[in-house]
Write an enzyme that holds these catalytic residues in place. Structure first.
Site, PDB file in Angstrom:
ATOM      1  N   GLY A  16       0.834  -1.203   0.000  1.00 39.62           N
ATOM      2  CA  GLY A  16       0.000   0.000   0.000  1.00 39.62           C
ATOM      3  C   GLY A  16       0.861   1.242   0.000  1.00 39.62           C
ATOM      4  N   ARG A  19      -0.229   5.539  -1.670  1.00 40.15           N
ATOM      5  CA  ARG A  19      -0.923   6.709  -1.118  1.00 40.15           C
ATOM      6  C   ARG A  19      -0.674   6.784   0.390  1.00 40.15           C
ATOM      7  NH1 ARG A  19      -6.088   6.422  -0.802  1.00 40.15           N
ATOM      8  NH2 ARG A  19      -6.406   4.218  -1.197  1.00 40.15           N
ATOM      9  N   VAL A  68      -2.669  -7.804  -1.772  1.00 35.88           N
ATOM     10  CA  VAL A  68      -1.881  -8.511  -0.762  1.00 35.88           C
ATOM     11  C   VAL A  68      -2.723  -9.452   0.108  1.00 35.88           C
ATOM     12  CG1 VAL A  68       0.089  -6.943  -0.683  1.00 35.88           C
ATOM     13  CG2 VAL A  68      -1.921  -6.470   0.746  1.00 35.88           C
ATOM     14  N   SER A 146      -3.098  -0.013  14.609  1.00 38.60           N
ATOM     15  CA  SER A 146      -3.922   1.188  14.824  1.00 38.60           C
ATOM     16  C   SER A 146      -4.271   1.304  16.303  1.00 38.60           C
ATOM     17  CB  SER A 146      -5.227   1.067  14.032  1.00 38.60           C
ATOM     18  OG  SER A 146      -6.145   2.063  14.430  1.00 38.60           O
ATOM     19  N   TYR A 159     -12.627  -3.797  11.954  1.00 33.85           N
ATOM     20  CA  TYR A 159     -11.341  -3.109  11.779  1.00 33.85           C
ATOM     21  C   TYR A 159     -10.476  -3.268  13.032  1.00 33.85           C
ATOM     22  CZ  TYR A 159      -8.088   0.762  10.790  1.00 33.85           C
ATOM     23  OH  TYR A 159      -6.964   1.527  10.572  1.00 33.85           O
ATOM     24  N   ALA A 161     -10.525  -5.561  15.278  1.00 32.05           N
ATOM     25  CA  ALA A 161     -10.042  -6.937  15.429  1.00 32.05           C
ATOM     26  C   ALA A 161      -8.888  -7.209  14.470  1.00 32.05           C
ATOM     27  CB  ALA A 161     -11.190  -7.916  15.179  1.00 32.05           C
ATOM     28  N   ILE A 192      -4.161   9.964  11.456  1.00 30.70           N
ATOM     29  CA  ILE A 192      -3.142  10.580  10.617  1.00 30.70           C
ATOM     30  C   ILE A 192      -3.868  11.144   9.388  1.00 30.70           C
ATOM     31  CG2 ILE A 192      -0.998  10.178   9.347  1.00 30.70           C
ATOM     32  CD1 ILE A 192      -0.840   9.631  12.444  1.00 30.70           C
TER      33      ILE A 192
HETATM   34  P1  NDP Z   1      -5.061   5.131   2.598  1.00 29.49           P
HETATM   35  O1  NDP Z   1      -6.458   4.743   2.357  1.00 29.49           O
HETATM   36  O2  NDP Z   1      -4.617   6.534   2.352  1.00 29.49           O
HETATM   37  O3  NDP Z   1      -4.067   4.161   1.777  1.00 29.49           O
HETATM   38  C1  NDP Z   1      -4.275   2.776   1.834  1.00 29.49           C
HETATM   39  C2  NDP Z   1      -3.234   2.089   0.987  1.00 29.49           C
HETATM   40  O4  NDP Z   1      -3.456   0.672   1.077  1.00 29.49           O
HETATM   41  C3  NDP Z   1      -3.313   2.472  -0.471  1.00 29.49           C
HETATM   42  O5  NDP Z   1      -1.995   2.612  -0.967  1.00 29.49           O
HETATM   43  C4  NDP Z   1      -4.003   1.258  -1.104  1.00 29.49           C
HETATM   44  O6  NDP Z   1      -3.578   1.012  -2.426  1.00 29.49           O
HETATM   45  C5  NDP Z   1      -3.487   0.135  -0.222  1.00 29.49           C
HETATM   46  N1  NDP Z   1      -4.309  -1.067  -0.273  1.00 29.49           N
HETATM   47  C6  NDP Z   1      -5.573  -1.240   0.174  1.00 29.49           C
HETATM   48  N2  NDP Z   1      -5.980  -2.495  -0.039  1.00 29.49           N
HETATM   49  C7  NDP Z   1      -4.955  -3.138  -0.643  1.00 29.49           C
HETATM   50  C8  NDP Z   1      -4.753  -4.460  -1.109  1.00 29.49           C
HETATM   51  N3  NDP Z   1      -5.712  -5.410  -0.982  1.00 29.49           N
HETATM   52  N4  NDP Z   1      -3.578  -4.779  -1.693  1.00 29.49           N
HETATM   53  C9  NDP Z   1      -2.602  -3.845  -1.817  1.00 29.49           C
HETATM   54  N5  NDP Z   1      -2.730  -2.569  -1.396  1.00 29.49           N
HETATM   55  C10 NDP Z   1      -3.900  -2.226  -0.805  1.00 29.49           C
HETATM   56  O7  NDP Z   1      -4.780   4.737   4.122  1.00 29.49           O
HETATM   57  P2  NDP Z   1      -3.694   5.258   5.154  1.00 29.49           P
HETATM   58  O8  NDP Z   1      -2.461   5.639   4.475  1.00 29.49           O
HETATM   59  O9  NDP Z   1      -4.349   6.204   6.073  1.00 29.49           O
HETATM   60  O10 NDP Z   1      -3.451   3.912   5.998  1.00 29.49           O
HETATM   61  C11 NDP Z   1      -2.314   3.088   5.827  1.00 29.49           C
HETATM   62  C12 NDP Z   1      -2.331   2.045   6.924  1.00 29.49           C
HETATM   63  O11 NDP Z   1      -2.312   2.701   8.183  1.00 29.49           O
HETATM   64  C13 NDP Z   1      -3.588   1.169   6.901  1.00 29.49           C
HETATM   65  O12 NDP Z   1      -3.245  -0.147   7.270  1.00 29.49           O
HETATM   66  C14 NDP Z   1      -4.457   1.805   7.981  1.00 29.49           C
HETATM   67  O13 NDP Z   1      -5.357   0.891   8.513  1.00 29.49           O
HETATM   68  C15 NDP Z   1      -3.390   2.221   8.974  1.00 29.49           C
HETATM   69  N6  NDP Z   1      -3.819   3.265   9.888  1.00 29.49           N
HETATM   70  C16 NDP Z   1      -4.140   4.507   9.412  1.00 29.49           C
HETATM   71  C17 NDP Z   1      -4.513   5.483  10.305  1.00 29.49           C
HETATM   72  C18 NDP Z   1      -4.843   6.860   9.871  1.00 29.49           C
HETATM   73  O14 NDP Z   1      -5.228   7.646  10.751  1.00 29.49           O
HETATM   74  N7  NDP Z   1      -4.732   7.244   8.602  1.00 29.49           N
HETATM   75  C19 NDP Z   1      -4.587   5.230  11.748  1.00 29.49           C
HETATM   76  C20 NDP Z   1      -4.234   3.884  12.117  1.00 29.49           C
HETATM   77  C21 NDP Z   1      -3.862   2.962  11.207  1.00 29.49           C
HETATM   78  P3  NDP Z   1      -4.447   1.436  -3.752  1.00 29.49           P
HETATM   79  O15 NDP Z   1      -4.974   2.819  -3.552  1.00 29.49           O
HETATM   80  O16 NDP Z   1      -3.430   1.315  -4.835  1.00 29.49           O
HETATM   81  O17 NDP Z   1      -5.536   0.424  -3.861  1.00 29.49           O
END
Ligand code: NDP
Length: 246
Positions: A16, A19, A68, A146, A159, A161, A192
């Protein structure tokens, strides 16, 4: 640019990485000298712009499309990375989805999708890269959990869990790999400023004691710290503006 002796030339896979938090982790690791595999699922253009920025840092970079949560995709991704960049020695299990839902609307398929995308994915990718990482005798794995794992959060029980599961995954791998030069840690962020948070009406800065959302840089800096440190393992690093304290 100052490059980090420990990280220079090491291959980092950021799932991921197209973004949000993952994008900044990719850029920050690259600024410290790591070569980067940017995994993405849907956001090809975003992944390509990360690639350009990483190359501007002087690091090698590839983008790899893979879901993934699917073992076949993960195996294919691992083969591509080994062929084009080399053995993954820094793995950031960051890919994730959040679907804010009231309890009564969460279906079995919602549960499966979140658990597979957020938790099973980290198991699949870790299992895929570990054999070669163990042969190298040096590795860093960071699982992005998280605050939801600790206090419930603002998405839902599915989420929370999935994110709590990542902490158990971290503890097991960390203890099993502690003699092999491989550290495994969790980062537990809260609110974030990414699309995941700005799209969630339940996420408000006034929930956070410091009174603002965190930045992607504040998470990425902690990833670099963990990647450079061989004595921190099995830990959860909380980056949450004081929302949850231990
Ligand atoms: P975004 O939604 O901004 O980005 C999510 C990323 O995950 C994207 O790059 C997306 O890729 C990728 N992704 C989603 N599903 C898949 C998949 N099946 N296979 C490969 N890539 C995938 O989220 P954040 O940057 O905010 O979050 C990143 C991580 O941090 C996550 O695990 C989230 O749960 C965790 N988190 C975030 C918090 C926050 O406040 N933002 C707080 C706590 C945890 P694409 O767009 O190419 O599909």
């Amino acid at each position: 640019m100052r490059r980090n002796v420990e990280l220079t030339g090491k291959v980092a896979l950021v799932t991921g990485g197209s973004r949000g938090i993952g994008r900044q982790i990719a850029l920050t690791l690259a600024s410290q000298g790591a070569d980067i595999a940017v995994n993405y699922l849907r956001s090809e253009n975003d992944a390509n712009s990360v690639l350009s920025e990483v190359e501007e840092c002087g690091s090698r970079c590839i983008t790899v499309r893979a879901d993934v949560s699917k073992s076949g995709d993960v195996k294919h991704m691992k083969d591509i990375i080994i062929n084009k960049l080399g053995v993954v020695q820094i793995l950031i299990n960051n890919a994730g989805i959040a679907r804010p839902q009231p309890i009564h609307e969460i279906s079995e398929s919602d549960w499966d999708e979140l658990i597979e995308t957020n938790l099973k994915s980290a198991f699949l990718v870790t299992q895929a890269v570990l054999p070669e990482m163990r042969k190298k005798g040096w590795g860093r794995i960071v699982n992005i959990s998280s605050v939801a794992a600790q206090i419930g959060g603002v998405v839902g029980p599915h989420y929370a869990a999935s994110k709590a599961g990542l902490i158990g995954l971290t503890h097991s791998y960390a203890s099993l790999l502690s003699k092999e030069g491989i550290t495994v840690n969790t980062i537990a962020p809260a609110l974030i400023a990414t699309e995941m948070v700005t799209a969630n009406p339940n996420a408000r800065p006034d929930l956070i004691p410091v009174g603002r959302f965190g930045t992607v840089e504040e998470v990425a800096d902690a990833v670099v710290m963990l990647a450079c440190n061989g004595y921190i393992t099995g830990q959860t690093i909380n980056i949450n503006g004081g929302w949850y304290m231990v």
